[in-house]
Motif scaffolding. Sequence first.
Motif, PDB file in Angstrom:
ATOM      1  N   GLN A 124      11.869 -70.920 -23.669  1.00  0.00           N
ATOM      2  CA  GLN A 124      12.375 -70.031 -22.629  1.00  0.00           C
ATOM      3  C   GLN A 124      13.872 -69.797 -22.830  1.00  0.00           C
ATOM      4  O   GLN A 124      14.693 -69.976 -21.938  1.00  0.00           O
ATOM      5  N   PHE A 125      14.209 -69.425 -24.046  1.00  0.00           N
ATOM      6  CA  PHE A 125      15.607 -69.321 -24.466  1.00  0.00           C
ATOM      7  C   PHE A 125      16.267 -68.105 -23.830  1.00  0.00           C
ATOM      8  O   PHE A 125      15.735 -66.993 -23.852  1.00  0.00           O
ATOM      9  N   ARG A 126      17.419 -68.346 -23.246  1.00  0.00           N
ATOM     10  CA  ARG A 126      18.242 -67.290 -22.678  1.00  0.00           C
ATOM     11  C   ARG A 126      19.648 -67.478 -23.216  1.00  0.00           C
ATOM     12  O   ARG A 126      20.347 -68.428 -22.841  1.00  0.00           O
ATOM     13  N   ALA A 127      20.067 -66.571 -24.094  1.00  0.00           N
ATOM     14  CA  ALA A 127      21.305 -66.765 -24.843  1.00  0.00           C
ATOM     15  C   ALA A 127      22.539 -66.671 -23.963  1.00  0.00           C
ATOM     16  O   ALA A 127      23.535 -67.354 -24.213  1.00  0.00           O
ATOM     17  N   LYS A 128      22.503 -65.854 -22.903  1.00  0.00           N
ATOM     18  CA  LYS A 128      23.690 -65.614 -22.093  1.00  0.00           C
ATOM     19  C   LYS A 128      23.582 -66.221 -20.709  1.00  0.00           C
ATOM     20  O   LYS A 128      24.307 -65.824 -19.806  1.00  0.00           O
ATOM     21  N   ASP A 129      22.685 -67.185 -20.567  1.00  0.00           N
ATOM     22  CA  ASP A 129      22.553 -67.858 -19.290  1.00  0.00           C
ATOM     23  C   ASP A 129      23.558 -69.005 -19.226  1.00  0.00           C
ATOM     24  O   ASP A 129      23.524 -69.926 -20.052  1.00  0.00           O
ATOM     25  N   CYS A 130      24.462 -68.946 -18.248  1.00  0.00           N
ATOM     26  CA  CYS A 130      25.536 -69.948 -18.165  1.00  0.00           C
ATOM     27  C   CYS A 130      24.986 -71.340 -17.895  1.00  0.00           C
ATOM     28  O   CYS A 130      25.498 -72.332 -18.418  1.00  0.00           O
ATOM     29  N   TYR A 131      23.946 -71.412 -17.075  1.00  0.00           N
ATOM     30  CA  TYR A 131      23.407 -72.726 -16.738  1.00  0.00           C
ATOM     31  C   TYR A 131      22.764 -73.384 -17.955  1.00  0.00           C
ATOM     32  O   TYR A 131      22.924 -74.581 -18.187  1.00  0.00           O
ATOM     33  N   SER A 132      22.054 -72.599 -18.751  1.00  0.00           N
ATOM     34  CA  SER A 132      21.458 -73.149 -19.964  1.00  0.00           C
ATOM     35  C   SER A 132      22.525 -73.595 -20.954  1.00  0.00           C
ATOM     36  O   SER A 132      22.373 -74.625 -21.633  1.00  0.00           O
ATOM     37  N   LEU A 133      23.617 -72.846 -21.048  1.00  0.00           N
ATOM     38  CA  LEU A 133      24.705 -73.254 -21.934  1.00  0.00           C
ATOM     39  C   LEU A 133      25.346 -74.539 -21.461  1.00  0.00           C
ATOM     40  O   LEU A 133      25.741 -75.391 -22.268  1.00  0.00           O
ATOM     41  N   ALA A 134      25.475 -74.713 -20.148  1.00  0.00           N
ATOM     42  CA  ALA A 134      26.030 -75.959 -19.625  1.00  0.00           C
ATOM     43  C   ALA A 134      25.118 -77.136 -19.937  1.00  0.00           C
ATOM     44  O   ALA A 134      25.587 -78.234 -20.296  1.00  0.00           O
ATOM     45  N   LEU A 135      23.817 -76.946 -19.830  1.00  0.00           N
ATOM     46  CA  LEU A 135      22.875 -78.011 -20.184  1.00  0.00           C
ATOM     47  C   LEU A 135      22.923 -78.316 -21.673  1.00  0.00           C
ATOM     48  O   LEU A 135      22.727 -79.466 -22.086  1.00  0.00           O
ATOM     49  N   SER A 136      23.177 -77.309 -22.487  1.00  0.00           N
ATOM     50  CA  SER A 136      23.305 -77.540 -23.919  1.00  0.00           C
ATOM     51  C   SER A 136      24.510 -78.427 -24.220  1.00  0.00           C
ATOM     52  O   SER A 136      24.434 -79.337 -25.055  1.00  0.00           O
ATOM     53  N   LYS A 137      25.619 -78.181 -23.543  1.00  0.00           N
ATOM     54  CA  LYS A 137      26.792 -79.039 -23.740  1.00  0.00           C
ATOM     55  C   LYS A 137      26.517 -80.454 -23.269  1.00  0.00           C
ATOM     56  O   LYS A 137      26.953 -81.425 -23.899  1.00  0.00           O
ATOM     57  N   LEU A 138      25.798 -80.586 -22.159  1.00  0.00           N
ATOM     58  CA  LEU A 138      25.454 -81.918 -21.665  1.00  0.00           C
ATOM     59  C   LEU A 138      24.565 -82.655 -22.657  1.00  0.00           C
ATOM     60  O   LEU A 138      24.728 -83.863 -22.878  1.00  0.00           O
ATOM     61  N   ALA A 158      18.149 -87.320 -25.435  1.00  0.00           N
ATOM     62  CA  ALA A 158      19.263 -86.434 -25.106  1.00  0.00           C
ATOM     63  C   ALA A 158      18.789 -85.118 -24.534  1.00  0.00           C
ATOM     64  O   ALA A 158      19.513 -84.453 -23.794  1.00  0.00           O
ATOM     65  N   PHE A 159      17.561 -84.724 -24.835  1.00  0.00           N
ATOM     66  CA  PHE A 159      17.048 -83.438 -24.384  1.00  0.00           C
ATOM     67  C   PHE A 159      16.360 -83.538 -23.023  1.00  0.00           C
ATOM     68  O   PHE A 159      15.743 -82.582 -22.571  1.00  0.00           O
ATOM     69  N   MET A 160      16.457 -84.674 -22.348  1.00  0.00           N
ATOM     70  CA  MET A 160      15.696 -84.862 -21.122  1.00  0.00           C
ATOM     71  C   MET A 160      16.183 -83.952 -19.993  1.00  0.00           C
ATOM     72  O   MET A 160      15.452 -83.689 -19.050  1.00  0.00           O
ATOM     73  N   PHE A 161      17.427 -83.460 -20.056  1.00  0.00           N
ATOM     74  CA  PHE A 161      17.938 -82.588 -19.007  1.00  0.00           C
ATOM     75  C   PHE A 161      17.625 -81.114 -19.266  1.00  0.00           C
ATOM     76  O   PHE A 161      17.997 -80.273 -18.452  1.00  0.00           O
ATOM     77  N   ARG A 162      16.999 -80.812 -20.369  1.00  0.00           N
ATOM     78  CA  ARG A 162      16.563 -79.446 -20.597  1.00  0.00           C
ATOM     79  C   ARG A 162      15.513 -79.087 -19.545  1.00  0.00           C
ATOM     80  O   ARG A 162      14.564 -79.844 -19.295  1.00  0.00           O
ATOM     81  N   LEU A 163      15.675 -77.927 -18.939  1.00  0.00           N
ATOM     82  CA  LEU A 163      14.808 -77.554 -17.827  1.00  0.00           C
ATOM     83  C   LEU A 163      13.329 -77.493 -18.212  1.00  0.00           C
ATOM     84  O   LEU A 163      12.482 -77.952 -17.442  1.00  0.00           O
ATOM     85  N   PRO A 164      12.940 -76.932 -19.373  1.00  0.00           N
ATOM     86  CA  PRO A 164      11.503 -76.926 -19.704  1.00  0.00           C
ATOM     87  C   PRO A 164      10.909 -78.325 -19.836  1.00  0.00           C
ATOM     88  O   PRO A 164       9.774 -78.553 -19.407  1.00  0.00           O
ATOM     89  N   PHE A 165      11.647 -79.270 -20.407  1.00  0.00           N
ATOM     90  CA  PHE A 165      11.113 -80.627 -20.535  1.00  0.00           C
ATOM     91  C   PHE A 165      11.069 -81.325 -19.186  1.00  0.00           C
ATOM     92  O   PHE A 165      10.085 -82.003 -18.854  1.00  0.00           O
ATOM     93  N   ALA A 166      12.128 -81.203 -18.396  1.00  0.00           N
ATOM     94  CA  ALA A 166      12.146 -81.843 -17.080  1.00  0.00           C
ATOM     95  C   ALA A 166      11.033 -81.313 -16.190  1.00  0.00           C
ATOM     96  O   ALA A 166      10.462 -82.065 -15.386  1.00  0.00           O
ATOM     97  N   ALA A 167      10.702 -80.034 -16.348  1.00  0.00           N
ATOM     98  CA  ALA A 167       9.644 -79.431 -15.543  1.00  0.00           C
ATOM     99  C   ALA A 167       8.260 -79.672 -16.121  1.00  0.00           C
ATOM    100  O   ALA A 167       7.267 -79.289 -15.500  1.00  0.00           O
TER     101      ALA A 167
END
Length: 1157
Positions: free
Chosen positions: A864-878, A890-899
Amino acid sequence: MVDLDSEVPPLPPRYRFRDLLLGDQGWQSDDRVQVEFYMNENTFKERLKLFFIKNQRSSLRIRLFNFSLKLLSCFLYIVRVLLDDPTQGLGCKELNRSCSHQNYTPGTIDWSPIIWVNRSLPLWGLQVSVAVISLFETLLLSYLSYKGNIWEQILRIPFLLEIINAVPFIITIFWPVLRNLFIPVFLNCWLAKHALENMINDLHRAIQRTQSAMFNQVLILISTLLCLIFTCICGIQHLERAGNRLTLFDSLYFCIVTFSTVGFGDVTPKIWPSKLLVVIMICVALVVLPIQFEQLAYLWMERQKSGGNYSRYRAQTEKHVVLCVSSLKIDLLMDFLNEFYAHPRLQDYYVVILCPTEMDAQVRRVLQIPMWSQRVIYLQGSALKDQDLLRAKMDNAEACFILSSRCEVDRTAADHQTILRAWAVKDFAPNCPLYVQILKPENKFHIKFADHVVCEEEFKYAMLALNCICPATSTLITLLVHTSRGHTAPWEAFRQLTGTKQTLNRESQQSPEQWQKMYGRCSGNEVYHINLEESTFFAEYEGKSFTYASFHAHKKFGVCLIGVRKEDNKNILLNPGPRYIMSSTDICFYINITKEENSAFKKQEKTRKNHESKLSYHGASRLPVHSIIASMGTVAIDLQDTGCRGASGATLALPAEGGKEGRRPSIAPVLEVADSSSLPTCDLLSDQSEDETTPSDDEVSAGFEYAKGYPPYSPYIGSSPTFCHLLHEKVPFCCLRLDKGCQHNYYEDAKAYGFKNKLIIVAAETAGNGLYNFIVPLRAYYRPKKELNPIVLLLDNPLDDLLRCGVTFAANMVVVDKESTMSAEEDYMADAKTIVNVQTLFRLFSSLSIITELTHPANMRFMQFRAKDCYSLALSKLEKKEREKGSNLAFMFRLPFAAGRVFSISMLDTLLYQSFVKDYMISITRLLLGLDTTPGSGFLCSMKITEEDLWIRTYARLYQKLCSSTGDIPIGVYRTESQKLTTSESREMASQSQISISVEEWEDTKDTKEQFSCRGNHRNSTSSDQSDHPLLRRKSMQWARRLSRRAPRHSAKTAEKINQQRMNLYRRSERQELAELVKNRMKHLGLSPAGYDEMNDHQNTLSYILINPSPDTRLELNDIVYLIRPDPLTYVPNAGPSRKDSFCNTVGQDTREETQL
């Protein structure tokens, strides 16, 4: 044609049975000839060759004796040098009287000290004896090894050296005048080196072991260096008898200084023969030593590629495990090492990796890290070779992990290799515990002898199925089998309650949002075990019911007791129900942040009660437990209806007293011992929503009549029989095609079937046997018939097929990773096809719940990649920060995995690794997933919190309500919430809704200006253009500037929000374009586009799991609670009505008939 009877003579009459037993006594008069074989070995030469050369043990003794003789001759030479005095000039008189009276002019060399030496008679006798024996042995071996070329034997260097050192001593026997003649006996060191090499070869042959080339080369190098130094020392010392008259120590000092290229110059040769010898020795060293070093370096590099040996001494004194893989990747290696060494008691273990391929550069760099280089040993070899298994010391290993290569295109071939490895290890080391990973379930029965087996497809399809009925089951299982590597940090809500120290997960420390903190903190929960009589958590509940022990342990300590195991039984029972009475010998299995042995307990202060009584409610974190959990004597007890409810969709009824003012609804207590009158005695084997014997109108119209029983056929050997819903009559194969009609029905799309429940679509490449584990959980007997979802198998997923199979009204779509893409040149590209297909589905059907399985966990960031989504970019930095900190997930905070919308089966590799320490983890996981069914063991299900259930308020009250009514054990919460903005951001958005655009944008667009003017204080009823009113425009710009001056620090954020609005408008227009495309295709296929909800977008929601949350966690609307429900079979009364008997008869009848899932 030749007659066979005439060709073969009949057996003589004397060849009777008596002759066979007693022997034929008439063979002397027969024409038979007795033949003796191997007569050539009876000759004297062959017997000598057998003793001296062919026989390993006798040859080893001969070479050891020869080596000792050479060392003895060198030792006798040193003794002679120490006893010799070059000034005496002995030996000269006997040969020439005038020899000792010659006068030498300066610059000339006195050769007499060089030619003659002082050798005593006993020393001469010993040297002669050694020379005779050595010469005799050399001549004998030359004779035995003679092959027709005499010059080849004579011109060998060892033979020439033997002649030089032995023949002069024999001559002195017959000519006593030459007894003091100098003989270069020190050259025997080279013969000793040659004997040592032969002796090592014979030693390895005798003990039946393959010699180490590295050891032999190092031995040759050292012996060559020693022989060079010894030869130079003895040669310089002897030649300098006519010069400086150096001692052996002075010669040793000179040689070391010279060969080390230091050259102090304090000791130098004086005469030209010694100088010539130094030149010769340096030239020889420059030629011989580099060759030896080159061979040594080559062998060292080859050893680095193939690895060495795990020493026998280390195997006997240290503990080690062996990892057998067909190809070692860096991700697999790091997952294994991080999980294996996460346990404190495994820190001293060694890991020996046995892999047939060469170590790649990434693995080599990792194994050079000091943390791993001292504990991990890489051996290049095959598990099918006993020599390689011996190198790994498999017979002394604590365990052997055999992993399959899931990146292979032919997964069956990969399983065959794994099976052969398991057989080879079991044959070589029968007592070594085996931990085997297999891919295909049909190959499992070949390795039933293994101690622990994890079948990938079984777990994969079971988790995909449970994800459809219990959301994010894959994330729940992954977090439970993941070892937390956190550090001690205060969990304030829990510490204030229990006074215990807990270990929190590292992932929750730097998370900026509340949901990330709660999710990361709860992700550290794992499954542990302890004996009840040794436990502080559960010892006081001996003799009490399991439900009572689980509730009160959670109330007091915050641990969740999920199962037990009797001492005399190997089967684990998950939530055996309130009828089960705890015994002191039971093994308790519980979920907690850390195990009890690592916890500290403190007595609560007396002042805490007074302090808690003064607390008022300020949210979930401040709510005291004593005001949450009702108990006897404090709040009036309201007994609830203990009637059975469905697996889902049930509500927790509000008591009648709960509506009174000033009175909080109370919950029934959990009884210590189950009361038969209060236990639910209903038959949960039948649906409560409808009569079992009378099918509904929908079933009759659809032609489906369900019964409950065991599947009559199993797709593979080793599958666990599961009680489930079956059809009375077998459906014809032609009716299984959804897109093609047949003589029984004419439907060609899912809409025409008129299914009452939403579909579950499975997009797979092939219909393998693993799909059995996907269908069975969805048809489990405890699920009501009215909630059974139709299952559609989609072997290819073009848009037309997706629309025909009903994707527009599907509940879930499961996308299984494609096996045909496993052979990508780049490993991480194996998921490319699956990711792009899922992204296409996500863009076309944004409201569709898509569950995906990937090969590599790192590729989850593309779901569910969204290149210009600020929230997804913040999760990527986290995620990057967590990976730098060494987090295992490390990927546990990614929204698709958490959901729970994506998972990777490779994450379950930790399940196999954890089984080495927790041998019960595979059994518990199989019970949770429904792969195994044990009588009396519960199953995993879920319930949704509705508005009628919010009176429960907290997780602790929910725990008590479930335990006191139905005996369910909650283990976690699945929560969905919207991505809410902060207060400042919401204010900015409110101001933007009033202004709607910035000043610059207002100058560019007319339509927006009209909206802006209509929202101003001076509102015009006309629709005239604002360009005709310059005064209004000037006042509006002044108002915008004044507003911007009031909040200057929010201007950048306002611009960012405006850009976000623009992107939302762009996405919305893009979604509208995609919606038109889908609708046009549906119209072309003759399908109604009414069910296509193109605007339902879930991008602004996030979901996550709270495993064993704190008791004071507030329940929210639409929370889904994970439950372990007791086995309904245990609730069937023994002396109940005839319903049970009728059901058993029905089951027996159904199993005899032809039934189908």
